[in-house]
Design a protein around this motif. Structure first.
Motif, PDB file in Angstrom:
ATOM      1  N   GLY A  73      46.324  83.629  36.433  1.00  0.00           N
ATOM      2  CA  GLY A  73      45.068  83.364  37.121  1.00  0.00           C
ATOM      3  C   GLY A  73      44.290  82.297  36.380  1.00  0.00           C
ATOM      4  N   GLU A  74      43.109  82.009  36.887  1.00  0.00           N
ATOM      5  CA  GLU A  74      42.243  80.995  36.291  1.00  0.00           C
ATOM      6  C   GLU A  74      40.890  81.623  35.953  1.00  0.00           C
ATOM      7  N   PRO A 121      38.390  83.824  44.164  1.00  0.00           N
ATOM      8  CA  PRO A 121      39.616  84.618  44.086  1.00  0.00           C
ATOM      9  C   PRO A 121      40.619  84.095  43.055  1.00  0.00           C
ATOM     10  N   GLU A 122      40.567  82.815  42.743  1.00  0.00           N
ATOM     11  CA  GLU A 122      41.509  82.244  41.779  1.00  0.00           C
ATOM     12  C   GLU A 122      41.284  82.796  40.375  1.00  0.00           C
ATOM     13  N   ALA A 123      40.112  83.368  40.116  1.00  0.00           N
ATOM     14  CA  ALA A 123      39.804  83.917  38.799  1.00  0.00           C
ATOM     15  C   ALA A 123      40.537  85.237  38.560  1.00  0.00           C
ATOM     16  N   GLN A 124      41.021  85.874  39.614  1.00  0.00           N
ATOM     17  CA  GLN A 124      41.759  87.124  39.465  1.00  0.00           C
ATOM     18  C   GLN A 124      43.179  86.835  38.983  1.00  0.00           C
ATOM     19  N   LEU A 125      43.740  87.774  38.227  1.00  0.00           N
ATOM     20  CA  LEU A 125      45.118  87.644  37.758  1.00  0.00           C
ATOM     21  C   LEU A 125      46.042  88.307  38.763  1.00  0.00           C
ATOM     22  N   ALA A 144      45.935  96.342  53.773  1.00  0.00           N
ATOM     23  CA  ALA A 144      44.639  95.694  53.558  1.00  0.00           C
ATOM     24  C   ALA A 144      44.825  94.226  53.204  1.00  0.00           C
ATOM     25  N   GLU A 145      45.850  93.909  52.417  1.00  0.00           N
ATOM     26  CA  GLU A 145      46.099  92.518  52.053  1.00  0.00           C
ATOM     27  C   GLU A 145      46.628  91.723  53.240  1.00  0.00           C
ATOM     28  N   THR A 146      47.330  92.395  54.143  1.00  0.00           N
ATOM     29  CA  THR A 146      47.917  91.714  55.291  1.00  0.00           C
ATOM     30  C   THR A 146      46.881  91.434  56.372  1.00  0.00           C
ATOM     31  N   TYR A 147      46.019  92.408  56.650  1.00  0.00           N
ATOM     32  CA  TYR A 147      45.145  92.307  57.804  1.00  0.00           C
ATOM     33  C   TYR A 147      43.681  91.985  57.499  1.00  0.00           C
ATOM     34  N   CYS A 148      43.283  92.004  56.247  1.00  0.00           N
ATOM     35  CA  CYS A 148      41.878  91.784  55.914  1.00  0.00           C
ATOM     36  C   CYS A 148      41.719  90.536  55.060  1.00  0.00           C
ATOM     37  N   ALA A 149      40.583  89.886  55.207  1.00  0.00           N
ATOM     38  CA  ALA A 149      40.253  88.755  54.345  1.00  0.00           C
ATOM     39  C   ALA A 149      40.123  89.261  52.910  1.00  0.00           C
ATOM     40  N   GLU A 150      40.380  88.390  51.954  1.00  0.00           N
ATOM     41  CA  GLU A 150      40.432  88.806  50.555  1.00  0.00           C
ATOM     42  C   GLU A 150      39.145  89.456  50.069  1.00  0.00           C
TER      43      GLU A 150
END
Length: 165
Positions: A73-74, A121-125, A144-150
């Motif tokens: 991540g960043e 979101p890029e800050a997450q590992l 949740a990852e498939t159907y929902c926004a992050e």
């Protein structure tokens, strides 16, 4: 009188030279145990703005083969990371320590300092795919990852868990 001033100047130069690392140099490797008694060693590597946390976990005696994985991540994209990087990595390692199997597929790792809404979101590992065959993305991803926004993953995960019982 000149000696204390010289020491103060040297300390300021040393702090300025080490300030770019943000405290990461102090915690580059270590070990921890999980609730399932896996013994894990970790190593932190940083390059070009991205950080990679490599894990190698051994199960308890007779528990199977050792597993290795990496998260990337960043964290520097999180506003709070600059001044509190040590706290950030403590929180990340605490999250890994609480996971039963740290190298198993799961959601992204984020510190409370840089949680959803506080950092991009890029800050997450995120767990990097392993060298072996990986399952299709649709089958591996949680609903949740498939159907929902992050930004809604935690709320969606709650309702999906409630729905599935």
């Amino acid at each position: 009188m000149r000696l204390p001033l010289a020491l103060l100047a040297l300390a300021a130069l040393a702090a300025a030279a080490g300030g770019g690392a943000g405290g990461e140099a102090e915690a580059q490797a270590g070990q921890f145990s999980t609730p399932e008694r896996h013994r894990c060693s970790w190593e932190l590597r940083s390059a070009a703005g991205a950080s990679e946390l490599r894990l190698s976990c051994r199960p308890p005696a007779g528990g199977g083969a050792a597993r290795s994985c990496a998260y990337r991540g960043e964290p520097r994209r999180c506003p709070a990371y600059g001044g509190r990087s040590r706290q950030y990595w403590r929180q990340i390692l605490g999250r890994l320590r609480r996971r039963r199997q740290p190298c198993a597929q799961g959601g992204p790792l984020s510190a409370r300092l840089c949680g959803p809404g506080r950092a991009p979101p890029e800050a997450q590992l995120r767990l990097l795919p392993g060298p072996g065959p990986s399952p299709p993305a649709a089958a591996a991803a949680e609903p949740a990852e498939t159907y929902c926004a992050e930004r809604w993953h935690s709320l969606c995960s709650f309702f999906v868990g409630f729905w599935e019982g």
